[in-house]
Scaffold this motif. Structure first.
Motif, PDB file in Angstrom:
ATOM      1  N   PHE A 250      11.039  16.763   7.999  1.00 29.78           N
ATOM      2  CA  PHE A 250      10.022  15.911   7.384  1.00 29.78           C
ATOM      3  C   PHE A 250      10.550  15.405   6.055  1.00 29.78           C
ATOM      4  O   PHE A 250      10.858  16.188   5.155  1.00 29.78           O
ATOM      5  N   THR A 251      10.705  14.072   5.935  1.00 24.66           N
ATOM      6  CA  THR A 251      11.216  13.465   4.707  1.00 24.66           C
ATOM      7  C   THR A 251      10.338  12.270   4.332  1.00 24.66           C
ATOM      8  O   THR A 251       9.498  11.820   5.111  1.00 24.66           O
TER       9      THR A 251
ATOM     10  N   GLU B 169       9.966   7.531  11.147  1.00 29.44           N
ATOM     11  CA  GLU B 169      11.218   8.064  10.590  1.00 29.44           C
ATOM     12  C   GLU B 169      10.987   9.351   9.810  1.00 29.44           C
ATOM     13  O   GLU B 169      11.919  10.145   9.638  1.00 29.44           O
ATOM     14  N   ARG B 170       9.779   9.552   9.313  1.00 17.49           N
ATOM     15  CA  ARG B 170       9.494  10.725   8.481  1.00 17.49           C
ATOM     16  C   ARG B 170       9.520  12.021   9.288  1.00 17.49           C
ATOM     17  O   ARG B 170       9.617  13.097   8.695  1.00 17.49           O
ATOM     18  N   PHE B 171       9.385  11.902  10.608  1.00 16.62           N
ATOM     19  CA  PHE B 171       9.298  13.090  11.461  1.00 16.62           C
ATOM     20  C   PHE B 171      10.427  13.064  12.477  1.00 16.62           C
ATOM     21  O   PHE B 171      10.446  12.208  13.369  1.00 16.62           O
ATOM     22  N   ARG B 172      11.359  13.993  12.347  1.00 18.86           N
ATOM     23  CA  ARG B 172      12.458  14.052  13.311  1.00 18.86           C
ATOM     24  C   ARG B 172      12.392  15.347  14.109  1.00 18.86           C
ATOM     25  O   ARG B 172      12.131  16.425  13.551  1.00 18.86           O
TER      26      ARG B 172
ATOM     27  N   GLN C 227      -0.868  13.243   2.040  1.00 20.80           N
ATOM     28  CA  GLN C 227      -1.445  14.497   2.522  1.00 20.80           C
ATOM     29  C   GLN C 227      -1.610  14.463   4.033  1.00 20.80           C
ATOM     30  O   GLN C 227      -1.296  15.434   4.719  1.00 20.80           O
ATOM     31  N   PHE C 228      -2.106  13.351   4.546  1.00 18.99           N
ATOM     32  CA  PHE C 228      -2.284  13.243   5.993  1.00 18.99           C
ATOM     33  C   PHE C 228      -0.942  13.344   6.717  1.00 18.99           C
ATOM     34  O   PHE C 228      -0.824  14.029   7.745  1.00 18.99           O
ATOM     35  N   LEU C 229       0.085  12.658   6.198  1.00 13.99           N
ATOM     36  CA  LEU C 229       1.399  12.694   6.838  1.00 13.99           C
ATOM     37  C   LEU C 229       2.004  14.103   6.793  1.00 13.99           C
ATOM     38  O   LEU C 229       2.689  14.523   7.724  1.00 13.99           O
ATOM     39  N   THR C 230       1.741  14.831   5.710  1.00 12.32           N
ATOM     40  CA  THR C 230       2.210  16.218   5.622  1.00 12.32           C
ATOM     41  C   THR C 230       1.519  17.084   6.671  1.00 12.32           C
ATOM     42  O   THR C 230       2.156  17.890   7.355  1.00 12.32           O
TER      43      THR C 230
END
Length: 597
Positions: free
Chosen positions: A116-117, A126-129, A166-169
């Motif tokens: 997670f970046t 792209e944030r989740f690999r 926060q939601f993406l985390t």
């Protein structure tokens, strides 16, 4: 190793096929409103700040981390997070690269990885690999709408929907728990102590990358204050590693670690002569520091999860080497877009014909999202070295086949140069010009960033022929996908005052004195472009007193700027343009999106 590649491949293939079928079936049941673009619209509604630096409160009666815990409880994730074997990384610069190295190393060791970046450059996925690949659209939609619907059902005056990051985390935790990753590498968003990712109570190991002065509106005005925020991810007795820091930062890290009985160690930068590989996949000397930290973090993770000895037993060669072969492979293949990335814009890419570099000039983009003083220095050193390495030869020759297309470029979107199977064509007769394509957010200080870039490049013998200042395509209050339409239409009311301010600063750097810009020195209309001749004029043609700004130009839009550069090299076969795109990750992402099309 549980969940690793060392299990039988046949069972893995069957399980993967069953999972994919299940996901496709689930996606067919989704209503039309659950399309990917609808998800982007929903995400955009979570943006609470209209611009960087805006500290608008979220609302409700709970603090950020308390709110995070409630969201996780609603989704049934609070207890499950403790089952994730996390590497948690904070820092000012290099944390994304360090995380990318960690992911690649542990994946090469045989583990199922989650990464997670932030931020994303082209598409939010792209944030989740998972296992080195961006999460698929099908999986993204399943997990996204599951989280979205459950949280929506539980909103109240005391508990509003979470802001975007926060939601993406939360979504990252949902994906990694559901996908049963062996290791989750989590990059902190901002700071550390109060960051949304800091609901992780027991990581396996923590890392702090290089610290510097950035996000001061939120973290404080001194290095010590910033270090205090970053050290907030330390957990009692959990090992932590950092890189060599200035004493003001190191003192704070050591004091915080001591209070929590954290064994804090300083990772040694990777010695390129001893590590056993050819080159790092991420370019720039500063990546040796990030790679050294990643090696320490991965070795500690393997040791604390009981897998280090297993790795050495599995690979007898590794036992006698300074770095196991899996580590070398990971360091050689890690990828992170928009950081020291080189993209060769071939004629075929922008006019659809099987043209060659003999009847067209060359256009190469050097992309680095540097936006702090320290990262700008690293960017300048990398660009100077990379352009010198490419001065006498070019890897831009088209392959023999006329069916060649972008999808066949093995390393096109990697961080290294594009290489075809055939030999590079010598083109020493090309006239090389270094061009700066720049924008930065108005919370940055271009009076620090631009002089630092010019001075570092100049000390290495690299001098910009021109500087082009452009407005970004992306807006801070909207999440877009990789397929979102980018229009070349320019609003007639577009405000370019920030770009003209950047130009004024640039001209002062070049001429050593203030340059006034009035309406007569600006373009006639907001959608006009400078003549191509601008690129061929040298500094002797630049006379600020005559309003002839031959050293720079303000461009009305990014899409028009890319087309303008392409037209320039198309009409001049002897021209080699080496364009540095920097100052903002948003700008870099916009350029990548345009080039990909």
């Amino acid at each position: 190793m549980s969940g690793s590649r060392y299990t039988k491949m046949s069972s893995q293939v069957i399980e993967k096929m069953e999972n994919e079928l299940a996901f496709k079936g689930s996606c067919q049941d989704l209503p039309l409103s659950s399309s990917y673009e609808a998800a982007m619209e929903a995400l955009s509604s979570l943006i609470t700040r209209q611009k960087r630096g805006d500290r608008t409160p979220v609302g409700g009666k709970f603090g950020k981390l308390e709110r995070m815990s409630i969201y996780l409880r609603i989704l049934g994730l609070e207890e499950k997070i403790s089952g994730l074997k996390v590497i948690h990384v904070a820092g000012t610069k290099g944390k994304g690269s360090t995380c990318a190295f960690c992911e690649a190393i542990l994946r090469e060791c045989g583990f199922r990885t989650g990464l997670f970046t932030s931020p994303h450059l082209i598409d939010v996925s792209e944030r989740f690999r998972l296992d080195g690949l961006d999460v698929s659209e099908d999986k993204f939609l399943i997990y996204f709408w599951d989280c979205w619907s459950q949280l929506k059902e539980n909103v109240s005056e005391d508990l509003p929907m979470p802001p975007l990051f926060q939601f993406l985390t939360i979504l990252a935790f949902k994906i990694f728990i559901s996908e049963q990753v062996d290791v989750a590498i989590i990059e902190v968003g901002l700071g550390g102590k109060k960051d949304s990712t800091n609901v992780i109570k027991e990581p396996v190991v923590c890392g702090i990358t290089s610290l510097g002065l950035d996000h001061m509106e939120a973290l404080g005005n001194t290095l010590g204050e910033i270090a205090s925020h970053k050290a907030g991810i330390f957990k009692p007795q959990i090992p932590a590693f950092t890189v060599p820091q200035l004493s003001e930062a190191m003192d704070v890290l050591e004091e915080t670690a001591g209070g929590l009985m954290v064994p804090l160690q300083v990772a040694v930068p990777l010695d390129i002569q001893r590590w056993g590989g050819d080159t790092l996949s991420l370019s720039g000397d500063h990546q040796l520091v990030n790679a050294g930290l990643a090696v320490s973090l991965c070795k500690c993770w393997l040791q604390r999860t009981g897998n280090w000895e297993k790795l050495l037993e599995k690979d007898e060669v590794a036992a006698g080497l300074e770095l196991p072969p899996a580590f070398v492979r990971g360091l050689s293949t890690a990828r992170l877009s928009g950081r020291a990335q080189i993209v060769h814009d071939t004629p075929l890419m922008f006019n659809g014909s099987a043209d060659t570099s003999e009847n067209s000039g060359e256009l190469t983009f050097y992309l680095d999202g540097a936006h702090s003083p320290e990262s700008m220095e690293a960017c300048a050193r990398w660009f100077s070295g990379a352009t010198k390495a490419n001065k006498t030869s070019t890897p831009l020759s088209s392959p023999p086949s006329t069916s060649f297309n972008v999808l066949n470029m093995k390393s096109f979107w990697g961080n290294g140069c594009l290489n075809y199977e055939n030999d590079c064509v010598q083109s020493s007769n090309k006239m090389s010009k270094q061009i700066l394509l720049f924008n930065c957010m108005d919370v940055r200080d271009p009076q620090i960033l631009l002089p630092r870039l010019v001075n570092i490049c100049g000390s290495s013998g690299t001098h910009f022929s021109k500087a082009l200042f452009v407005p970004s395509v992306s807006t801070y209050n909207k999440v877009t996908s990789g397929t979102s339409v980018i229009t070349s239409d320019i609003p007639t009311t577009r405000d370019l005052s920030w770009q003209y301010n950047l130009q004024r600063i640039w001209e002062k750097i070049i001429h050593g004195k203030d340059v006034s810009l009035d309406k007569s020195s600006k373009m006639d209309s907001v959608d006009s472009l400078p003549p191509h001749e601008l690129l061929y004029q040298d500094i002797s043609h630049c006379s600020p007193t005559d309003r002839n700004f031959a050293c720079s130009a303000v461009m009305p839009s990014l899409p028009l700027t890319i087309k303008w550069l392409r037209d320039c090299v198309k009409e001049n076969p002897s021209l080699r343009l080496q364009v540095l795109v920097t100052g903002s990750l948003h700008l870099v992402g916009d350029v990548l999106k345009l080039l990909r099309r």
